[in-house]
Design an enzyme around this catalytic site. Structure first.
Site, short mmCIF file in Angstrom:
data_model
loop_
_atom_site.label_atom_id
_atom_site.label_comp_id
_atom_site.label_asym_id
_atom_site.label_seq_id
_atom_site.Cartn_x
_atom_site.Cartn_y
_atom_site.Cartn_z
N GLY A 19 6.11 -52.27 24.60
CA GLY A 19 5.80 -51.05 23.92
C GLY A 19 5.67 -49.68 24.78
N SER A 20 4.78 -48.75 24.73
CA SER A 20 4.88 -47.66 25.48
C SER A 20 4.65 -47.49 26.81
CB SER A 20 3.55 -46.55 24.83
OG SER A 20 4.04 -46.20 23.57
N THR A 21 4.13 -48.93 27.30
CA THR A 21 4.08 -48.90 28.93
C THR A 21 5.35 -48.84 29.39
OG1 THR A 21 3.95 -51.40 28.65
CG2 THR A 21 1.65 -50.24 28.66
#
Length: 599
Positions: free
Chosen positions: A323-325
């Protein structure tokens, strides 16, 4: 006629004489050969056949070597040894078989028929039970039973029980490593067993008062680890707390030094008891397991699949959509390739259309006009899809390769998984868009940390590891373990920019709940939907590091299938904050009174 007959008779006698001479010569030759052969065997091969004779009349009993000790970074023992015994019987020496059966059954808590089979089995030596507590073996020794041997042995003992169980691993009945670090460093830890050689007669009975030959064991070497039991305990407490609060399936935490790859803690809940590794976590250590340890307290046998699932370390063996990491990687690649600047502006109406597909931002109404810096702080998908398109497939995969995303980390634990991602030739605009914000591919948590480390540490790769040095306990000498590092992953300028951007994520953006008063903390939150899509199952995550300007500690938190609210900024970021609140002062990182959270 008579002359002819005499001549024939003479010839016969002459032939007989020659035959006798031949026989004598052959006899003498054979005698000489036999004498030479006997001389060769008795003189030249005396030692060889003497050794064989001794072997035929010697019985060997192993003297176990101590397995090397595992130490945490502060020198605390986290895996040691306790004295136990192995009880065996020698059939030819047993004088009172029924008494032997009765006493061994009673003292060892074994079934009578089980003991009888071993006592009555005709063999040079038959093991009855190993890992017998010393107090029990001392009682058996006092009976002075003929044919019963009590040999000293060692059993692995883990003083902290469940602490870092998936990392440390455990040993089997033969004291050989089964999983974890016990396997990786087995060749150093095992040592070499010694032996006691006793003389026996032709019937296999030991000769009384005969001298014994003894070969001393060589104890295994110790292992100094980067693991810190205090940080590990902090992390385990934080993982258990969020697990209970969010009724999650599991929680994992990794704490590492991003400068050199030393891992301070690695937590996966639930942990299991290293002293009872075949017992389910719900069963206490007093559970009535059988000798093989494969039954839990209720008597239900654990299948091999259940055991493997219990022992599996998701931090290195499981892959997930980050995801956004993962936007840390996309941002660093775009800055390094100079396809984006901090003040570049973007527009987010809540979605972006790529070919015939509409891809949503996590904020339904969109973020409106925003700079690249704000896009990172807001974790805006359209911004990262746009810069991913600017990079293009070839450049994107060039940086995936440079950042080592496509490779295993090389961590010193068995069972590491690799990245699962589209082949470059199969990547179109939609695939590039989804990969750019951390979707449609899978990596391990540790791989994400290792790559993020190289981006914020100035641009050099690290090999995550636990092993720091091999310890010779006899001399206290420590042989340092070396790990390779490559420089130039990103420029120092890009690394500095990324640290500044990620600090803004914590001070002003989605990672506010990771903030700790007085400390410069950088980070990135993430929320990923598990496959299959729209099943309502998510992984909330947050990666954080400190101090932001020169990071010496990094942590990653993953909460698997939290109930209710599932966003990384809401669920995982507070865990980073709580964790750093404990471990930053412990590591000697000082507060900066000028640091404050922007509202």
């Amino acid at each position: 006629m008579s002359v002819i007959n005499l001549s024939k008779e003479g010839r016969v006698k002459a032939f007989q004489k020659r035959g006798m001479a031949f026989v004598v010569i052959m006899f003498i030759t054979l005698a000489v050969v036999l004498i030479c052969r006997l001389s060769y065997l008795m003189i030249c091969k005396a030692d060889y056949y003497g050794e064989i004779a001794r072997e035929l009349h010697e019985r060997e009993r192993a003297v176990k070597a101590k397995r090397g000790v595992l130490y945490d970074r502060n020198g605390t023992v986290i895996a040691g040894n306790v004295s136990v015994s192995t009880i065996s019987v020698i059939h030819s020496q047993i004088k009172e078989p029924e008494r032997v059966i009765e006493i061994l059954s009673k003292e060892l808590g074994l079934d009578t028929e089980y003991v009888r089979k071993r006592v009555e089995k005709i063999s040079s030596r038959e093991k009855v039970k190993s890992n017998v507590p010393k107090e029990t073996s001392d009682i058996i020794r006092e009976y002075n039973l003929a044919g019963v041997m009590v040999d000293e042995d060692y059993k692995r003992y883990y003083p902290y029980s469940t602490l870092a169980s998936h990392v440390i691993g455990f040993t089997g009945a033969d004291n050989q490593g089964i999983i974890g670090l016990e396997v990786t460093y087995d060749k150093y830890l095992q040592g070499q067993d010694g032996a006691i050689l006793t003389l026996t007669n032709a019937r296999g009975i030991e000769i009384e008062n005969a001298a014994e030959n003894r070969k001393e064991p060589v104890n295994g070497k110790g292992l100094l680890l980067s693991l810190d039991i205090n940080i590990q305990q902090y992390a385990e407490q934080a993982a258990k707390k969020v697990l209970e609060q969010k009724q999650a399936k599991a929680a994992s935490i990794i704490v590492m030094n991003p400068q050199n790859g030393e891992i301070y803690a690695m937590v996966t809940t639930p942990e299991f008891d290293l002293n009872n590794p075949f017992t389910a976590p719900e069963t206490d250590s007093a559970g009535s397991a059988q000798d093989d340890g494969s039954e839990n307290k209720s008597g239900k046998k654990l299948s091999s699949d259940e055991l493997n699932a219990m022992w599996r370390n998701p931090c290195i063996s499981n892959t997930y959509e980050p995801g956004s990491t993962f936007k840390i990687i996309t941002a660093a690649a775009a800055l390094e390739e100079n396809v984006v600047k901090l003040d570049d502006t973007f527009s987010c109406p809540g979605f972006i259309t790529v070919e015939d597909r509409r891809i949503r931002c996590h904020k339904a109404g969109g973020h409106g006009a925003e700079t690249f810096k704000q896009g990172i702080m807001n974790s805006c998908n359209p911004v990262f899809i746009t810069i991913g398109a600017r990079l293009g497939v070839d450049n994107f995969y060039k940086y995936l390769d440079r950042f080592k995303v496509l490779y295993k980390t090389g961590v010193d634990l068995p069972g590491e998984a690799g990245t699962i991602i589209h082949k470059q030739k199969n990547v179109g605009a939609v695939e590039l868009a989804t990969v750019s914000f951390g979707q449609s591919f899978q990596i391990t948590p540790l791989r994400l940390m290792a790559t993020a480390s190289s981006i914020v540490n100035g641009g050099h790769t690290v090999v995550p590891h636990f092993g720091v040095g091999i310890v010779d306990d006899a001399t206290d000498r420590i042989e340092k373990i070396q790990y390779e590092s490559e420089s130039g992953v990103v420029s120092d300028g890009v690394s500095q920019t990324m640290r500044s951007l990620l600090e803004a994520v914590v001070s002003e953006g989605t990672g506010k709940k990771a903030y700790v008063e007085g400390f410069h903390i950088g980070g990135k939150t993430g929320t990923s939907e598990k496959l299959p899509r729209r099943n309502g199952k998510y992984i909330a995550s947050c990666l954080g590091f400190a101090p932001a300007d020169n990071p010496t500690v990094m942590a990653l938190v993953l909460v698997d299938e939290p109930q209710g609210i599932y966003y990384g900024g809401t669920i995982a970021a507070p865990v980073i904050g709580e964790l750093f609140e404990n471990i930053l002062p412990y590591l000697g990182i000082e507060k900066d009174s000028a640091v404050s959270l922007e509202e």
